[in-house]
Design an enzyme around this catalytic site. Structure first.
Site, mmCIF file in Angstrom:
data_model
loop_
_atom_site.group_PDB
_atom_site.id
_atom_site.type_symbol
_atom_site.label_atom_id
_atom_site.label_comp_id
_atom_site.label_asym_id
_atom_site.label_seq_id
_atom_site.Cartn_x
_atom_site.Cartn_y
_atom_site.Cartn_z
ATOM 1 C CG ASP A 62 -2.861 3.672 9.779
ATOM 2 O OD1 ASP A 62 -3.250 4.401 8.845
ATOM 3 O OD2 ASP A 62 -2.758 2.436 9.668
ATOM 4 C CE LYS B 224 -10.694 -1.795 1.416
ATOM 5 N NZ LYS B 224 -9.893 -1.333 2.561
ATOM 6 C CE1 TYR C 273 -6.623 -5.818 3.413
ATOM 7 C CE2 TYR C 273 -4.698 -6.930 2.518
ATOM 8 C CZ TYR C 273 -5.312 -6.239 3.538
ATOM 9 O OH TYR C 273 -4.610 -5.950 4.680
ATOM 10 C CG HIS D 161 -6.528 2.340 5.772
ATOM 11 N ND1 HIS D 161 -5.545 1.378 5.714
ATOM 12 C CD2 HIS D 161 -6.078 3.269 6.654
ATOM 13 C CE1 HIS D 161 -4.536 1.716 6.514
ATOM 14 N NE2 HIS D 161 -4.844 2.861 7.096
#
Length: 198
Positions: A181, A85, A145, A75
């Site tokens: 996904d 990130k 995250y 992603h």
């Protein structure tokens, strides 16, 4: 808190090392432990200034993946939602992947990976222009995250986790993937990547 302990805590560092792909970094945190338990820095803006630049952490998320072999990703966000990130595994272990989608990069469509481990206290820094995914290596794998932009559904994009143009060598047999996904189409040879302000 004793002065000696305070000095030790202030000396606890976060160390960065480069990967084979420019702008992706691996990090390690020093660990302070005694008979009571452990202490380490999850995040320090000053120590990570080298990679953060003027970015600020805007969102912190967590995921729990129950089954070893399960895959999440790949992603990323585009446009004004493009984000850096910083990812840690806070329980168990995960095989974490960053795929370079920067069209002008020498490593375009190449990936780098790291085994993130709660016991090791390590992390990965993935900047704008990369897709991210991971495979759980243990039961009840939990990731933390830190994001420099907020999640924006209209700017979310994905790459298929088994896209042959990338060829990720997942360490375990893939046991579970979301329907979303699974439904992602493979890249075509005309895919030029994306331009990002770094």
């Amino acid at each position: 808190m004793t002065p000696k302990l305070l000095v030790l805590i202030l000396q606890i560092m976060i160390k960065l090392s480069p990967t084979k792909i420019k702008d992706v970094w691996l990090g390690d945190s020093d660990l302070l432990s005694d008979e009571r338990g452990e202490f380490y820095r999850v995040f320090c803006e000053d120590l990570l200034e080298k990679v953060l630049g003027k970015r600020r952490i805007k969102q912190i998320n967590s995921s729990k993946t129950n089954d070893p072999g399960a895959v999440r990703g790949l992603h990323y966000q585009t446009g004004t939602s493009a984000e850096m990130k910083i990812i840690r595994c806070i329980r168990g272990q995960a095989f974490d992947v960053a795929v370079d989608l920067r069209g002008s990069s020498k490593t375009f469509l190449k990936y780098t990976s790291v085994n993130l481990c709660a016991k090791k206290k390590n992390f990965i820094v993935i900047p704008e222009g990369f897709a991210h995914g991971f495979q759980a290596l243990t039961v009840s794998c939990e990731l933390l995250y830190l994001h420099t932009e907020s999640y924006e559904p209209k700017n979310e994009q994905s790459i298929h986790f088994n896209d042959p143009m990338i060829g990720i060598n997942w360490p375990l047999e893939i046991t579970n993937v979301s329907e979303k996904d699974k439904s992602i189409k493979y890249l075509t040879k005309g895919f030029k990547g994306y331009k990002y302000e770094m």
